[in-house]
Design a protein around this motif. Structure first.
Motif, short mmCIF file in Angstrom:
data_model
loop_
_atom_site.label_atom_id
_atom_site.label_comp_id
_atom_site.label_asym_id
_atom_site.label_seq_id
_atom_site.Cartn_x
_atom_site.Cartn_y
_atom_site.Cartn_z
N SER A 108 0.82 -1.21 0.00
CA SER A 108 0.00 0.00 0.00
C SER A 108 0.85 1.26 0.00
N GLY A 109 0.56 2.13 -0.90
CA GLY A 109 1.24 3.42 -0.93
C GLY A 109 2.64 3.36 -1.51
N PRO A 138 3.88 1.98 -4.81
CA PRO A 138 3.73 1.32 -6.10
C PRO A 138 5.08 0.74 -6.55
N ALA A 186 1.55 7.41 -8.01
CA ALA A 186 1.02 6.83 -6.78
C ALA A 186 -0.50 6.68 -6.85
N ALA A 187 -1.18 7.70 -7.39
CA ALA A 187 -2.64 7.67 -7.44
C ALA A 187 -3.14 6.57 -8.39
N ALA A 244 -2.42 3.06 -7.04
CA ALA A 244 -3.37 2.75 -5.96
C ALA A 244 -4.76 2.44 -6.52
N THR A 245 -5.14 3.16 -7.57
CA THR A 245 -6.45 2.91 -8.21
C THR A 245 -6.54 1.46 -8.68
N VAL A 284 -8.67 5.35 -2.61
CA VAL A 284 -7.44 5.65 -3.36
C VAL A 284 -6.57 6.63 -2.57
N ARG A 297 -4.88 4.64 0.24
CA ARG A 297 -3.84 3.72 -0.25
C ARG A 297 -2.64 4.46 -0.81
N SER A 298 -2.87 5.60 -1.47
CA SER A 298 -1.78 6.28 -2.17
C SER A 298 -1.09 7.34 -1.32
#
Lengths: 231, 231
Positions: B16-17, B19, B54-55, B58-59, B76, B79-80
């Motif tokens: 998470s967070g 990538p 990152a966004a 996370a998506t 999102v 997570r991001s």
């Protein structure tokens, strides 16, 4: 029932609570395609059958009108006039209703085309699939979308499609018997080669083929096993 | 990016967070497949690009973990580590995020196989499609399911697939140039005949083909235009 492997062409067009007799699920008259007796068959034509017919027709109407997000037991109760407690007791939830609606629209009625040529048989199947998918208020398209959300709906759709492909195998087997297709041709593979591009164009590419193009996919699948190369 | 017409093979596997760099969207390094400059490309490698990367990663992680129902701007953001106001301002909603994630994973990198034979080229494409669809936490399967719920996601998926089919046309054109396929063969039709049965088996029949069967669909599509009938 005139639909091909894609299933029903469109939702019953009757007004709310009044399922049309032509295209509505023929409750009581058929057996689910998985072989079990359908709930409404105990007293054909009786109250049980009428309730089931109304509930299943309303299920498909709400699905095609509102999508899966708008399909609820309450909405089916309102549209059909069947009490929601009855719906819950018999079908559990909307997944159960949808699965039964699909099972009831399978049945024994459908037979594949028999034109005497593999090209034309596959083309006729493809045209049925195409029409079912592009029809206004297409039940087939709505059910496919619902199958990504509801496991009972997905399972019923798979039973329905598997049944139609099984029935359609004779089209290829006859071509082999006539000497038009090479010995040992796998019917399921040829049927999928013909029909899958039609589904793909409509569902994934968002680019429904016209009738001539749907026929073209059928001809290509036929050419693969008859040895007449197609441009 | 190694995926064929089906797209990315699987979600970024980073925690998470964080990538992963290998399979996450390469923000800033590419241009969306529809030709417009992607939001993160203004300052390649800068903060804008890192936020976008990152966004979008996370998506896709949330989508494959929780499905479209669990995909929200809040999820999102969590997570991001990107602020939800930033996500809303740049992408609007989850449909916008998903569309940009798909567009960013297209780009210029992918080229179709070139084995010297139509059979083998189509078989290689089909194997990429098959692997993308059956992969654990398949982004492709999750995106296809999402495409029935979100118009931006559907549009992005269509752009992605159209791009891949366009790039793959050279496989058929080369076969015609070699004299292996008949003159005038329509590349798109042959590609669809090869790949569509793989999608159909996985998505609608719930019966993913093995590698040999996916190859079989490719061989059948090739046979249709080369004149060597296949059983």
């Amino acid at each position: 029932m005139s639909a091909g492997p894609a299933g029903r062409t469109s939702a019953p067009s009757g007004s709310s609570g009044t399922p049309s007799t032509g295209s509505g699920p023929d409750a009581g008259a058929r057996t689910g395609i998985d072989g079990r007796s359908a709930p409404g068959t105990r007293r054909p034509g009786g109250r049980t059958a009428r309730v089931r017919e109304a509930a299943l027709a309303a299920t498909l109407e709400v699905l095609t009108d509102k999508g899966f997000d708008g399909l609820s037991v309450d909405a089916v109760a309102t549209r059909s006039g069947v009490h929601r407690a009855t719906l819950h007791r018999r079908w559990g939830d909307v997944g159960g209703l949808l699965a039964d609606a699909l099972d009831s629209s399978a049945g024994e009625g459908w037979t594949p085309p028999d034109t005497g040529s593999l090209d034309d048989d596959l083309a006729a199947i493809n045209e049925e699939v195409r029409e079912a998918l592009v029809a206004p208020r297409s039940v087939t398209a709505a059910v496919i979308a619902a199958s990504f959300r509801s496991e009972p709906a997905a399972a019923a759709m798979r039973r329905f499609l598997a049944d139609r492909y099984e029935r359609s195998a004779v089209v290829v087997d006859r071509a082999v018997a006539r000497g038009d297709a090479v010995e040992g041709t796998d019917a399921h593979t040829v049927l999928l080669a013909a029909t899958a591009p039609v589904y793909h164009r409509v569902l994934l590419l968002g680019d429904p083929p016209d009738a001539a193009t749907a026929r073209r996919y059928a001809e290509l699948a036929a050419a693969a096993v008859t040895g007449h190369p197609q441009p």
